[in-house]
Design an enzyme around this catalytic site. Sequence first.
Site, PDB file in Angstrom:
ATOM      1  N   HIS A 169       0.863  -1.190   0.000  1.00 25.34           N
ATOM      2  CA  HIS A 169       0.000   0.000   0.000  1.00 25.34           C
ATOM      3  C   HIS A 169       0.901   1.242   0.000  1.00 25.34           C
ATOM      4  O   HIS A 169       2.027   1.195   0.521  1.00 25.34           O
ATOM      5  CB  HIS A 169      -0.839  -0.053   1.281  1.00 25.34           C
ATOM      6  CG  HIS A 169      -1.895   0.990   1.421  1.00 25.34           C
ATOM      7  ND1 HIS A 169      -1.618   2.265   1.824  1.00 25.34           N
ATOM      8  CD2 HIS A 169      -3.232   0.940   1.234  1.00 25.34           C
ATOM      9  CE1 HIS A 169      -2.754   2.956   1.887  1.00 25.34           C
ATOM     10  NE2 HIS A 169      -3.746   2.178   1.530  1.00 25.34           N
ATOM     11  N   ASP A 171       3.010  -4.383   8.137  1.00 24.07           N
ATOM     12  CA  ASP A 171       1.810  -3.565   7.944  1.00 24.07           C
ATOM     13  C   ASP A 171       0.621  -4.516   8.098  1.00 24.07           C
ATOM     14  O   ASP A 171       0.296  -5.286   7.205  1.00 24.07           O
ATOM     15  CB  ASP A 171       1.862  -2.936   6.542  1.00 24.07           C
ATOM     16  CG  ASP A 171       0.535  -2.299   6.140  1.00 24.07           C
ATOM     17  OD1 ASP A 171      -0.444  -2.413   6.895  1.00 24.07           O
ATOM     18  OD2 ASP A 171       0.479  -1.706   5.047  1.00 24.07           O
ATOM     19  N   CYS A 175      -4.888   2.463  -3.600  1.00 27.75           N
ATOM     20  CA  CYS A 175      -3.657   2.994  -2.977  1.00 27.75           C
ATOM     21  C   CYS A 175      -2.514   1.996  -3.107  1.00 27.75           C
ATOM     22  O   CYS A 175      -1.701   1.838  -2.176  1.00 27.75           O
ATOM     23  CB  CYS A 175      -3.879   3.350  -1.501  1.00 27.75           C
ATOM     24  SG  CYS A 175      -5.068   4.640  -1.258  1.00 27.75           S
TER      25      CYS A 175
HETATM   26  N1  PMP Z   1      -1.813  -0.674   4.614  1.00 26.42           N
HETATM   27  C1  PMP Z   1      -2.789  -1.411   4.069  1.00 26.42           C
HETATM   28  C2  PMP Z   1      -2.475  -2.805   3.617  1.00 26.42           C
HETATM   29  C3  PMP Z   1      -4.079  -0.881   3.955  1.00 26.42           C
HETATM   30  O1  PMP Z   1      -5.044  -1.617   3.428  1.00 26.42           O
HETATM   31  C4  PMP Z   1      -4.322   0.434   4.410  1.00 26.42           C
HETATM   32  C5  PMP Z   1      -5.692   1.061   4.253  1.00 26.42           C
HETATM   33  N2  PMP Z   1      -6.293   0.841   3.024  1.00 26.42           N
HETATM   34  C6  PMP Z   1      -3.268   1.146   4.981  1.00 26.42           C
HETATM   35  C7  PMP Z   1      -2.033   0.571   5.061  1.00 26.42           C
HETATM   36  C8  PMP Z   1      -3.477   2.545   5.512  1.00 26.42           C
HETATM   37  O2  PMP Z   1      -4.344   2.518   6.574  1.00 26.42           O
HETATM   38  P1  PMP Z   1      -4.914   3.886   7.191  1.00 26.42           P
HETATM   39  O3  PMP Z   1      -5.422   4.676   6.034  1.00 26.42           O
HETATM   40  O4  PMP Z   1      -5.989   3.431   8.118  1.00 26.42           O
HETATM   41  O5  PMP Z   1      -3.795   4.553   7.888  1.00 26.42           O
END
Ligand code: PMP
Length: 413
Positions: free
Chosen positions: A130, A207, A371
Amino acid sequence: MNQPQPTLVADIAACRNDFPALNQDVNGHSLVYLDSAASAQQPLAVIEAVARYQNDDHANVHRGVHTLSHRATELYEGARDKLRKFVNAASRAEIVLTSGTTESINLVAQSYCRPTLRSGDQILITWLEHHSNIVPWQLVCEQTGAELIVAPINDRGEIELDELYALMTGPVKLLSLSHVSNALGTVNPLREIIDRAKKAGITVLIDGAQGVPHMTVDVQALDCDFYAFSGHKMFGPTGTGVLWGREALLEEMPPYKGGGDMILEVSFDNTVFNDLPYKFEAGTPNISGTIGLGAAVDYLQSVGMDNISEHEKALHEYLVDKLAGVNGIRLIGTARNQASVQSFMLNDIHPHDLGTIVDHQGIAIRTGHHCAMPVMQRFGLSGTARASLGLYNNTDDVDRLILALEKARQIFA
Ligand code: PMP
């Protein structure tokens, strides 16, 4: 012809009623929510825990001698204790409360990497990540002169392990990878990867944004060094999250932000920082959200993480089976170990058009790059449609999606 029905965990069906938002019509149809990987709906228990705090207990934490402040502190710190147990952290000092995965990863980039990395050092990530697990490392590489290197993935969306291991050489100081890919659903073989990284003397961040909502996570058993996750993907409020870190590492790291609560003493000559985990928690935190997150942990545990995993696995298999029966479907992400996320394309229909057509039938899916632009680039796409499952979904939801996709196919025929 009747399709075989998957064996779903019986008690889970009733959980759907715990989520008020699911009980509504959207565009004239009952809502089918298939976007939990972006943000999961909240059960009444979470909504009520937040409301109770707002109604009766609202005050700042850690600061007041008055009763409301004591109550707020007890609830807030109680949530930290629940989170500690939830991921089996060795101590509550290791649970840093943040605004989510993004902040947790930035904290490590700025507090762990920035002071220690030099030109010639490397940070290793994978093609699955991400943007939150890419950009903070690019920033800190820019600041320190370190280099970001990336392990490839195969056509199924699995990390090429041999290539990942070949990249684990002396200059690599940190490996950061997802537990579960949000774009493709790939569940990474963390134990094996972490073992290899440890043997190479590499610090490991996981993550866990898409890990904690779907499976038991035990940070001590994983043996990683940092594990980051977000409240809103695990049925808690937005703007909440956790950085779990090994106490010895957190102790060595300087604060990430300065302000109230993260200090023991301040003068113009010298400031003494607070103990862990408060050293990393400057300013008034998201008190109500964190209390809600504590209630979300209670909720997940009352359903049982193993039940949730089993239910979602069976439902994901059902989804893949049904999608395979739709003419023109191309699955993106076919890892041998996949969690409750499925990306796909339907003929050459633009994912946004697909998302809009199914929304008109009351079905919420995610479309776009999720993303994770490098993942899309790897598959030669600008985006996909993605259905993601939560514990509250059932086979009817999947059947409704399939019907809606058939309709879209006809519209674009
Ligand atoms: N890492 C992963 C694998 C995610 O799916 C997400 C959210 N889509 C994030 C990081 C970021 O999370 P947040 O926007 O809640 O900080």
